[in-house]
Design a protein around this motif. Structure first.
Motif, PDB file in Angstrom:
ATOM      1  N   ILE A   1      -6.576  -3.727   1.328  1.00 44.07           N
ATOM      2  CA  ILE A   1      -6.845  -2.258   1.740  1.00 44.07           C
ATOM      3  C   ILE A   1      -5.977  -1.636   2.201  1.00 44.07           C
ATOM      4  N   ALA A   2      -4.866  -1.075   2.208  1.00 42.81           N
ATOM      5  CA  ALA A   2      -4.310   0.305   3.210  1.00 42.81           C
ATOM      6  C   ALA A   2      -4.870   1.445   3.191  1.00 42.81           C
TER       7      ALA A   2
ATOM      8  N   GLU B   1       5.460  -7.477   6.071  1.00 42.51           N
ATOM      9  CA  GLU B   1       4.216  -7.967   6.104  1.00 42.51           C
ATOM     10  C   GLU B   1       4.163  -8.549   4.671  1.00 42.51           C
ATOM     11  N   LEU B   2       4.208  -7.585   3.638  1.00 42.68           N
ATOM     12  CA  LEU B   2       3.216  -8.011   2.361  1.00 42.68           C
ATOM     13  C   LEU B   2       4.430  -8.059   1.081  1.00 42.68           C
ATOM     14  N   TRP B   3       4.143  -8.747   0.493  1.00 45.02           N
ATOM     15  CA  TRP B   3       5.590  -9.456  -0.804  1.00 45.02           C
ATOM     16  C   TRP B   3       4.751  -7.689  -1.484  1.00 45.02           C
ATOM     17  N   LEU B   4       3.715  -6.967  -1.815  1.00 46.00           N
ATOM     18  CA  LEU B   4       3.533  -6.695  -3.120  1.00 46.00           C
ATOM     19  C   LEU B   4       2.817  -5.268  -2.862  1.00 46.00           C
ATOM     20  N   GLY B   5       2.787  -4.480  -3.481  1.00 46.31           N
ATOM     21  CA  GLY B   5       2.020  -3.060  -3.862  1.00 46.31           C
ATOM     22  C   GLY B   5       2.120  -1.929  -4.735  1.00 46.31           C
ATOM     23  N   LEU B   6       0.540  -1.750  -4.364  1.00 41.60           N
ATOM     24  CA  LEU B   6       0.120  -0.656  -5.813  1.00 41.60           C
ATOM     25  C   LEU B   6       1.003   0.795  -4.955  1.00 41.60           C
TER      26      LEU B   6
ATOM     27  N   ALA C   1      -0.901  -5.382  -1.916  1.00 41.80           N
ATOM     28  CA  ALA C   1      -2.191  -4.410  -0.936  1.00 41.80           C
ATOM     29  C   ALA C   1      -2.269  -3.159  -2.317  1.00 41.80           C
ATOM     30  N   ILE C   2      -3.114  -2.440  -1.819  1.00 37.54           N
ATOM     31  CA  ILE C   2      -3.552  -1.076  -2.395  1.00 37.54           C
ATOM     32  C   ILE C   2      -3.970  -0.060  -1.565  1.00 37.54           C
TER      33      ILE C   2
END
Lengths: 521, 331
Positions: B195-196, B210-215, B156-157
């Motif tokens: 897109i968060a 919920e997700l593996w990765l995020g910026l 996510a970003i």
């Protein structure tokens, strides 16, 4: 002073003040937008294909929300107002909870629930989530209006109908037509609220017309385009109101209060279990579940509650006192304006239309208008004090208040006043002894609604709140940006609790003070 | 008659500007900025009236308020969480150039050449990952790795129209060039980027699995660690273009009535002591030399920064905003 001159001058003064304090800032902002260079290209963007598609999407979303809200509210209103459902009166009050809370907080609470059961929401599912949440938030509003109308249908109609037909047919052919104006009014109000709402669509990443306005305003700082786009929304709300005026016309059966009429309660019989289960299901879905989610987050961190109370203490006191003042101003203005409108019809629509314009304009645009107009050295005393918020809330919520007060006045025959005047009582005595007591339940409900909306209004408050003033919704949202979930949850619960307790206290005071008049809600 | 005198006194009293107060508008999260401002109040006796931004308005509420108030500014000091808003206000001719000797030992790249804004206490853009879901060997080292198939739909970003994500993407356009940057963004979409709503939302989604990765930013990552999340942090592109460093900035608003007090607040905020406090509260990296920080806060010396000009990056953003909007809205 006679009736005509007192009310006439009061009305004129209030209209003048409203125009000066509320309409002029909007006209000033609109004027700036209209006359700035590049206005024609802005207009092209407003009427572009893409923008119109977004508008259609918003209309579809709001229509769906309004239809669903009204259907659910109709069912709940009948169950809670016209049957002997156990604890119906208490359930009625608890079901108002979603109204107390800024929609954004509901979105945050429900997101965890959606993630747990549905995973990450995208595309069409996100839109369904938005519609679902908006329905939850606005059903209480429709419930109040429809329930009030149901309370006000006198027993005589139903008893006569029962002589000739079944109860089922009485409901379909007598009761429902009687409350049709209320149903339509509820539909219109929910539609207007949901089409103007942007925080929930933004939260779920659903693109609608209001998110476009928000983006132009907040990401592009293009205030002028945002203003132009807002007026398209206003036009739509106007069209709806026009049809509402035409449709309900002089229909007298729309009110929010029980003026001492006997109400016929239906025995649910074999439907009891189904109806009761449905009501409880709705209660769980809209109140217990989100509160439970928030409570769970709070309980994961003991001591967070006290920290939240410490953070919010001053903000709570400020918010309650400010909202009470705003609610009092709104009630007073609504009564005078509604009374004048109902007794002098010819001027009615112009001022109603002005109230609608302000109601329909997105809060951020209204906020910017107020800043641009009042932020001058001459008017700084208004801008830097609480008065700016009183003006903001009055401008925003007077439309609903006047509408409800007008509808209530329709049900008070003018002959009552005439009889009183003929008996020798002056206008003030008639007002004190006849009109106000009959309208008291409605005026109190208007006060409650104005209080709730003022306490939980966030977008407008954020734009114009005076420097250094702590207010409850501002505190919750500014701290939310990077506070632990448990603190956010605690603050949200405190917000619920404060509004709910304030309402209970007001309700008890009201019932005590007006006990003799037997005007119970 | 006496009531008229009383009224005149009250009016004069209320008009009499209290010089012992300063008004600050800040986009820095209230939980971090308010304690620093309260310390300033205690130490100087100068009352601080602060306006904070919210999660809902995404760092744009106070900027819009400053713009709307331009004819009669109330804000004395604008404390921004990134240089973008400060540059934007400078471009709108809403800020004042001033000399700040206290920023003497801060690198010039973190200051406006005309003195309209001064940087201090920086964050960095980082990739956070859920350690329970992603093995160390699978952790990406570059933002460009997010286009890889194995991360499809799992990262996510935050919305690139708002906040520090805007700045990050503008910096990518500056560094990579328009063509390559657009190609990269197209691939992100094809790889089902989520897109968060905000950096905080990214943090939450990665932390809860919920997700593996995020910026996100270092302060959000630090908060996640404090809350006990089992996440790892990567300073990206250390072998390539470098990681984006985002300093806080301080500007004085043009037309401010309390210029001396405003300068006093700026001097306090840009001090090493404030940088130390922000390092401890939200893992922000000092730009002054020799500031004591907790062990988990990296030194800027150990991070390869992206080589950008902040002012040029802010101007770049204006030219790509419509593209970013279309990108966000595309399916």
């Amino acid at each position: 002073m006679g009736r005509k001159s007192l009310i006439y001058y009061s009305y004129k003064i209030l209209v003048f003040l409203f125009i000066v304090f509320v309409i002029l800032p909007l006209l000033y902002t609109l004027g700036q937008a209209l006359f700035e260079s590049g206005a024609s290209s802005l207009l092209k963007q407003v009427f572009s294909y893409e923008a119109l598609i977004l508008l259609a999407k918003s209309i579809f979303m709001s229509l769906t929300v309004a239809v669903l809200s009204v259907i659910i509210a109709l069912f709940l209103a009948f169950a809670l107002y016209k049957t002997n459902l156990y604890a119906g009166r208490i359930i009625r009050l608890i079901l108002l909870l979603p109204l107390f809370v800024p929609p954004y907080i509901y979105a945050v609470a429900y997101k965890d629930i959606f993630n747990a059961f549905l995973g990450n929401l995208q595309g069409g599912y996100a839109m369904i989530a938005v519609i679902f949440l908006l329905v939850i938030i606005y059903v209480p509003l429709a419930l109040i209006i429809i329930g009030g109308a149901l309370s006000n249908t006198g027993i005589e109609y139903e008893e006569v109908a029962w002589l000739f037909t079944s109860k089922r047919k009485t409901i379909i052919k007598i009761l429902l037509p009687l409350i049709k104006p209320a149903v339509f009014s509820a539909f219109v109000l929910v539609f207007i609220f949901s089409i103007s709402e942007y925080s929930i669509p933004v939260f779920f990443g659903v693109r609608v017309y209001t998110t476009e306005i928000f983006t132009q305003f907040s990401a592009f700082y293009n205030h002028s385009l945002a203003v132009y786009q807002s007026f398209l929304l206003v036009i739509i709300c106007f069209v709806l109101l026009y049809y509402e005026h035409r449709y309900i016309a002089e229909a007298p059966f729309l009110s929010m209060g029980n003026k001492g009429l006997r109400i016929k309660k239906y025995n649910l019989g074999r439907f009891s279990f189904f109806v009761y289960s449905s009501v409880v299901f709705w209660l769980v879905l809209t109140v217990i579940l989100p509160v439970a989610v928030l409570l769970r987050q709070v309980l994961m961190n003991t001591g967070i509650f006290m920290k939240a109370i410490h953070l919010m203490g001053k903000a709570i006191a400020n918010s309650i006192s400010l909202s009470m003042v705003a609610a009092l101003v709104i009630v007073f203005m609504a009564f005078v304006i509604a009374y004048y409108n109902e007794r002098h019809e010819k001027n009615r629509r112009y001022f109603d239309n002005l109230l609608l314009v302000v109601f329909a304009i997105p809060s951020i645009i209204f906020g910017i208008s107020l800043i641009k107009f009042y932020n001058t050295s001459l008017l700084d005393f208004i801008y830097s004090g609480s008065m700016i918020l009183i003006i903001a809330y009055t401008g925003k919520f007077l439309f609903i208040a006047v509408k409800l007060a007008s509808n209530s006045l329709k049900q008070i025959p003018f002959s009552y006043e005439e009889a009183s005047l003929m008996a020798g009582a002056g206008f003030l005595k008639t007002l004190r002894s006849i009109i106000l007591p009959l309208m008291m339940p409605v005026l109190f409900l208007i006060f409650l609604l104005a209080f709730i909306f003022s306490m939980s209004e966030i977008s407008l408050t954020l734009m114009v709140y005076p420097l250094g003033m702590e207010l409850m919704p501002v505190k919750v949202f500014t701290i939310m940006a990077n506070a632990p979930d448990s603190l956010n949850a605690a603050m949200s619960l405190i917000s619920f609790g404060v509004v709910f307790i304030a309402l209970m206290v007001l309700y008890l005071i009201y019932n005590k003070v007006f006990e003799k008049a037997r005007y119970r809600i | 008659m006496r009531y008229i005198y009383l009224l005149i006194i009250l009016v004069l009293f209320s008009c009499n500007e209290d010089k012992k107060q300063v008004v600050v508008y800040t986009t820095v999260d209230q939980v971090f900025s308010e304690p620093v401002l309260k310390d300033f109040e205690k130490e100087t006796g100068i009352k601080v009236k602060a306006v904070f931004d919210t999660e809902e308005t995404k760092s744009t509420g106070v900027v819009n308020r400053i713009i709307a108030e331009k004819n009669n500014p109330h804000c004395n000091v604008f404390w921004s969480g990134d240089p973008l808003r400060a540059v934007f206000l400078k471009q709108k001719d809403l800020t004042l150039g001033f000399d700040c000797k206290e920023a003497g030992d801060i690198d010039d790249v973190f200051k406006d050449k005309d003195g309209h804004w001064y940087g201090f206490s920086a964050r960095a853009r980082v990739l956070i990952y859920n350690k329970d879901l992603l093995k160390d060997e699978d952790v990406p080292e570059s933002v460009l790795d997010l286009t890889k198939e194995k991360y499809r739909g799992k990262f996510a970003i935050a919305n690139p129209l708002f906040g520090t994500t805007t700045f990050h993407f503008a910096a990518l356009f500056m560094t990579m060039g328009d063509e390559k940057a657009k190609e990269y963004m197209k691939k992100l979409k094809e790889n089902n980027v989520v897109i968060a709503t905000s950096n905080g939302d990214v943090k939450k989604r990665v932390a809860n699995g919920e997700l593996w990765l995020g910026l996100t930013d270092t302060d959000d990552a630090n908060e996640a660690l404090k809350e006990g999340a089992h996440i790892g942090i990567v300073f990206t592109d250390q072998d390539g273009m470098g990681d984006l460093i985002i300093p806080n900035t301080l500007s004085i608003i043009k037309g401010t009535k309390n210029l001396d007090v405003a300068k006093q607040l700026v001097k306090y905020l840009i001090s090493k002591d404030t940088e130390r406090k922000l390092a401890y509260s939200c893992a922000q990296m000092p730009l002054h030399k020799n500031v004591k920080v907790p062990p988990e806060v990296p030194s800027l010396d150990k991070i390869k920064p992206m080589n950008i000009d902040y002012e040029a990056t802010a101007k770049k953003l204006e030219s790509i905003q419509n593209y970013l909007k279309k990108w966000v809205e595309s399916p």
